[in-house]
Write an enzyme that holds these catalytic residues in place. Structure first.
Site, PDB file in Angstrom:
ATOM      1  N   ASP A   1     -11.198  17.753   3.057  1.00 60.34           N
ATOM      2  CA  ASP A   1     -10.696  17.950   5.695  1.00 60.34           C
ATOM      3  C   ASP A   1      -9.315  17.784   4.957  1.00 60.34           C
ATOM      4  OD1 ASP A   1      -8.976  15.120   4.398  1.00 60.34           O
ATOM      5  OD2 ASP A   1     -11.318  13.937   4.060  1.00 60.34           O
TER       6      ASP A   1
ATOM      7  N   ARG B   1      -2.714   1.231  -4.191  1.00 59.73           N
ATOM      8  CA  ARG B   1      -3.032  -0.234  -3.806  1.00 59.73           C
ATOM      9  C   ARG B   1      -3.863  -1.108  -5.423  1.00 59.73           C
ATOM     10  NH1 ARG B   1      -7.043  -3.121   0.599  1.00 59.73           N
ATOM     11  NH2 ARG B   1      -8.001  -0.963   1.330  1.00 59.73           N
TER      12      ARG B   1
ATOM     13  N   ASP C   1      -6.434   8.616  -6.020  1.00 62.43           N
ATOM     14  CA  ASP C   1      -7.450   9.526  -4.820  1.00 62.43           C
ATOM     15  C   ASP C   1      -6.034  10.294  -4.207  1.00 62.43           C
ATOM     16  OD1 ASP C   1      -7.797  10.234  -1.745  1.00 62.43           O
ATOM     17  OD2 ASP C   1      -7.979   8.203  -0.738  1.00 62.43           O
TER      18      ASP C   1
ATOM     19  N   ASP D   1      -9.906  14.052  -1.540  1.00 61.13           N
ATOM     20  CA  ASP D   1      -9.781  12.728  -2.188  1.00 61.13           C
ATOM     21  C   ASP D   1     -10.060  12.548  -3.780  1.00 61.13           C
ATOM     22  OD1 ASP D   1     -11.021  10.140  -3.513  1.00 61.13           O
ATOM     23  OD2 ASP D   1     -12.036   9.228  -1.481  1.00 61.13           O
TER      24      ASP D   1
ATOM     25  N   CYS E   1      -5.025  11.699  -1.986  1.00 65.09           N
ATOM     26  CA  CYS E   1      -3.929  12.001  -0.498  1.00 65.09           C
ATOM     27  C   CYS E   1      -2.548  11.046  -0.670  1.00 65.09           C
ATOM     28  CB  CYS E   1      -4.458  11.251   0.638  1.00 65.09           C
ATOM     29  SG  CYS E   1      -5.035   9.547   0.400  1.00 65.09           S
ATOM     30  N   TYR E   2      -2.660  10.296  -2.156  1.00 64.27           N
ATOM     31  CA  TYR E   2      -1.936   9.473  -2.440  1.00 64.27           C
ATOM     32  C   TYR E   2      -0.839  10.507  -3.345  1.00 64.27           C
ATOM     33  CZ  TYR E   2      -4.621   5.562  -0.466  1.00 64.27           C
ATOM     34  OH  TYR E   2      -4.998   5.038  -0.383  1.00 64.27           O
TER      35      TYR E   2
ATOM     36  N   HIS F   1      -6.850  15.688   3.465  1.00 66.62           N
ATOM     37  CA  HIS F   1      -6.253  15.398   1.674  1.00 66.62           C
ATOM     38  C   HIS F   1      -5.730  16.924   1.324  1.00 66.62           C
ATOM     39  CE1 HIS F   1      -9.018  11.919   2.211  1.00 66.62           C
ATOM     40  NE2 HIS F   1      -7.936  11.398   1.091  1.00 66.62           N
TER      41      HIS F   1
ATOM     42  N   LYS G   1      -7.679  -0.424  -7.386  1.00 65.76           N
ATOM     43  CA  LYS G   1      -8.214   0.423  -6.392  1.00 65.76           C
ATOM     44  C   LYS G   1      -8.442   2.228  -6.963  1.00 65.76           C
ATOM     45  CE  LYS G   1     -10.020  -0.403  -2.828  1.00 65.76           C
ATOM     46  NZ  LYS G   1     -10.342  -0.272  -1.421  1.00 65.76           N
TER      47      LYS G   1
ATOM     48  N   HIS H   1       0.943  -1.289  -0.050  1.00 66.88           N
ATOM     49  CA  HIS H   1       0.343  -0.182   0.199  1.00 66.88           C
ATOM     50  C   HIS H   1       0.888   1.191   0.141  1.00 66.88           C
ATOM     51  CE1 HIS H   1      -2.822   3.068   1.022  1.00 66.88           C
ATOM     52  NE2 HIS H   1      -3.954   1.814   0.904  1.00 66.88           N
TER      53      HIS H   1
HETATM   54  C1  FPP Z   1      -6.744   2.158   3.213  1.00 66.13           C
HETATM   55  O1  FPP Z   1      -8.240   2.922   3.261  1.00 66.13           O
HETATM   56  C2  FPP Z   1      -5.159   2.496   3.596  1.00 66.13           C
HETATM   57  C3  FPP Z   1      -4.963   2.363   4.662  1.00 66.13           C
HETATM   58  C4  FPP Z   1      -4.723   0.412   5.218  1.00 66.13           C
HETATM   59  C5  FPP Z   1      -3.338   2.860   4.672  1.00 66.13           C
HETATM   60  C6  FPP Z   1      -3.606   4.013   5.316  1.00 66.13           C
HETATM   61  C7  FPP Z   1      -2.452   4.198   6.738  1.00 66.13           C
HETATM   62  C8  FPP Z   1      -1.838   5.758   6.202  1.00 66.13           C
HETATM   63  C9  FPP Z   1      -2.456   6.774   5.798  1.00 66.13           C
HETATM   64  C10 FPP Z   1      -0.840   5.935   6.400  1.00 66.13           C
HETATM   65  C11 FPP Z   1      -0.304   6.511   8.200  1.00 66.13           C
HETATM   66  C12 FPP Z   1       1.160   6.984   8.356  1.00 66.13           C
HETATM   67  C13 FPP Z   1       1.327   7.320   9.407  1.00 66.13           C
HETATM   68  C14 FPP Z   1       2.329   8.289   9.261  1.00 66.13           C
HETATM   69  C15 FPP Z   1       1.223   6.864  10.622  1.00 66.13           C
HETATM   70  P1  FPP Z   1      -9.012   2.705   1.970  1.00 66.13           P
HETATM   71  O2  FPP Z   1      -8.505   1.023   1.685  1.00 66.13           O
HETATM   72  O3  FPP Z   1      -9.796   3.411   2.861  1.00 66.13           O
HETATM   73  O4  FPP Z   1      -8.429   3.252   0.769  1.00 66.13           O
HETATM   74  P2  FPP Z   1      -7.640   2.770  -0.485  1.00 66.13           P
HETATM   75  O5  FPP Z   1      -8.446   1.961  -0.694  1.00 66.13           O
HETATM   76  O6  FPP Z   1      -7.096   4.073  -1.421  1.00 66.13           O
HETATM   77  O7  FPP Z   1      -7.117   1.503  -0.272  1.00 66.13           O
HETATM   78 ZN    ZN Z   2      -7.568   9.490   0.622  1.00 66.31          ZN
HETATM   79  K     K Z   3      -8.796   5.744  -0.068  1.00 64.23           K
END
Ligand code: FPP
Ligand code: ZN
Ligand code: K
Length: 478
Positions: A394, A336, A342, A387, A344-345, A397, A339, A288
């Site tokens: 927020d 990942r 977004d 996002d 934030c990535y 993001h 998916k 991820h």
């Molecule tokens: C999946 O969310 C996201 C995660 C499992 C990881 C989140 C981790 C962080 C944001 C890192 C935090 C960092 C520190 C330094 C504490 P989702 O399934 O909602 O999103 P997706 O579909 O985009 O994977």
């Molecule tokens: Zn996001």
């Molecule tokens: K997400």
């Protein structure tokens, strides 16, 4: 090639089906089969100049198998494309035809985010340190002074600090590495002796010692989950606050023969790189983007990226996986495989590149396309970043879209031989970065759309990083 077993021919029928503007897609499709760029009469000139041909069109080859994943991807593309091809928010456009960065609106949004919250936000209480970090960091990225918040930041975090070390979300809450990390970064961004001195470094050092595990990793809390966030957060605290690398005498890991925070850490990170080439939260999990950044950040604190990344990771496979995170034609990143894009990535994946480039010189990313996603699709009409279109703004993001935009706009270099007044002693590698210049090739922004440079390992202003480290390098003992 036997027609019955070969790959199916590109079919444009689904492209038409997905779009409200079938004429336009037909044009793109025709141009695609003929490779005739000139035929795309409806595409504005700025796109032709700056956005690679295949980065602005719908996928040519569409798998006929429909799944929940493919359907939600199609729906998402239909939501996003109007923002890439037009300007539904009616933002003023820059000379490249993209929305200007809405600096004033975003700053206003962040000022609000630092204000009061109604009782509906009670679930966010434990994340209060994060809200401060995201908002303060985003404000500095916009070039806004945060001096006015300095005292409030210190006053906010004093009651969050636990007597046994580390920070919780508020008074009386148990400490945890995530709010601890957010608190330390916020205090370092605020800066000044009052902020630095408010941190009980000795108890924090003991707290971090209790997180160190016999396999080399770190838990997020006593008895809590062990994952790569813990490793990154612990390294950030140790390095920024110039804490001793030696494990405290009361660290449980000492009973397994460990003496140092770095013992087995590189090998543990190594085990988090999986068959995809990306990095997961713990060994054996799905790769991820957010965990990839934590892993690379951790390694970049442990030593020069050229040494640590290449020693503990298969960097070419990592590069492949990171490059596959960029979505076409959206331009932004997903976190990942299979998916959705977004904003934030833009940071979690986008900020990996500076670290990877320092390790082997290769970044395979389309900075132009990422900037296009951020400016066109990730700015909320009323301020703050998001996002994707349709989502609410927020602070999270907002912070990480802006960090991604900064990663796009600047070239950071790691300089092994850098001599300065800061960066002596342990975990000094992250004080060897500097900004070598601006990214110019294919840029689609103007001065007004620039954010400030951001330290590629800590994700806060460069000068706040060195001021904090320097303060604690000059200080004797705890
Ligand atoms: C999946 O969310 C996201 C995660 C499992 C990881 C989140 C981790 C962080 C944001 C890192 C935090 C960092 C520190 C330094 C504490 P989702 O399934 O909602 O999103 P997706 O579909 O985009 O994977
Ligand atoms: Zn996001
Ligand atoms: K997400």
């Amino acid at each position: 090639m036997a027609a019955s077993t070969g790959p199916s021919q590109p079919s444009f029928s689904r492209l038409r089906e997905l779009t409200p503007d079938s004429d336009r897609i037909q044009e793109l499709s025709d141009a695609g089969t003929d490779s005739e760029f000139e035929d795309i009469a409806t595409v504005p000139q700025y796109e032709l100049d700056n956005i690679a041909y295949f980065d602005r069109m719908r996928p040519i080859i569409v798998d006929d198998l429909k799944t929940e994943t493919s359907e939600v991807q199609d729906e998402t593309l239909n939501v996003i494309l109007p923002f890439l091809e037009g300007n539904p928010n009616e933002f003023p456009l820059n000379e490249f035809g993209l929305p200007h960065l809405q600096r004033v609106k975003h700053a206003r949004y962040l000022d609000d985010a630092l204000g009061s919250y109604s009782e509906h936000y009670v679930a966010l209480d434990a994340a209060r340190p994060w809200v401060l970090y995201w908002s303060l960091q985003a404000l500095t990225a916009l070039g806004e002074g945060i001096g006015a918040f300095q005292t409030r930041v210190v006053n906010t975090f004093v009651p969050c600090q636990h007597p046994d070390g580390g920070y919780g979300g508020g008074h009386g809450q148990l400490p945890h590495l995530a709010p601890t990390y957010a608190a330390i970064l916020s205090l370092a961004i605020a800066g000044g002796a009052a902020a630095y001195e408010s941190i009980n470094r000795r108890s924090l050092w003991h707290y971090l010692g209790r997180m160190k595990q016999p396999d080399g990793g770190f838990t997020m809390a006593p008895g809590g989950e062990e994952d790569i966030r813990g490793a990154y957060c612990a390294m950030v605290c140790l390095s920024l606050l110039n804490l001793p690398l030696e494990l405290p005498a009361d660290a449980p890991a000492r009973s397994c023969g460990m003496t140092n925070f770095l013992d087995q850490l590189g090998d543990w990170i190594s085990r988090c790189q999986n068959w995809e080439g990306g990095i997961s939260a713990t060994p054996g999990n799905e790769a991820h983007g957010a965990y990839a950044f934590c892993g690379l950040g951790c390694l970049s604190i442990m030593g020069p990226p050229k040494e640590t990344l290449n020693r503990y990771l298969d960097v070419p496979r990592l590069i492949r996986w990171l490059s596959y995170r960029q979505c076409t034609p959206e331009g932004g990143y997903n976190g990942r495989t299979n998916k959705l894009v977004d904003g934030c990535y833009s940071h979690w994946v986008g900020s990996c590149w500076a670290l990877v480039e320092a390790a082997n010189g290769t970044g395979i990313w389309n900075r132009t396309a990422l900037a296009r996603y951020i400016l066109s699709a990730a700015q909320a009409k009323t301020g703050g970043l998001i996002d994707k279109p349709g989502k609410r703004a927020d602070a999270y993001h907002t912070c990480y879209n802006l960090a991604g935009l900064s990663a796009v706009q600047y070239n950071h270099v790691f300089d092994e031989d850098m001599k300065g007044s800061v960066g002596v002693g342990e975990l000094a590698a992250p004080y060897h970065w500097w900004v070598a210049g601006l990214y110019e090739e294919g840029k689609i922004w103007v001065e007004e759309d620039m954010v400030d440079e951001i330290h590629p390992v800590f994700i806060m202003p460069y000068d706040a990083v060195s001021a904090c480290r320097k303060y604690f390098e000059d200080k004797e003992g705890f």
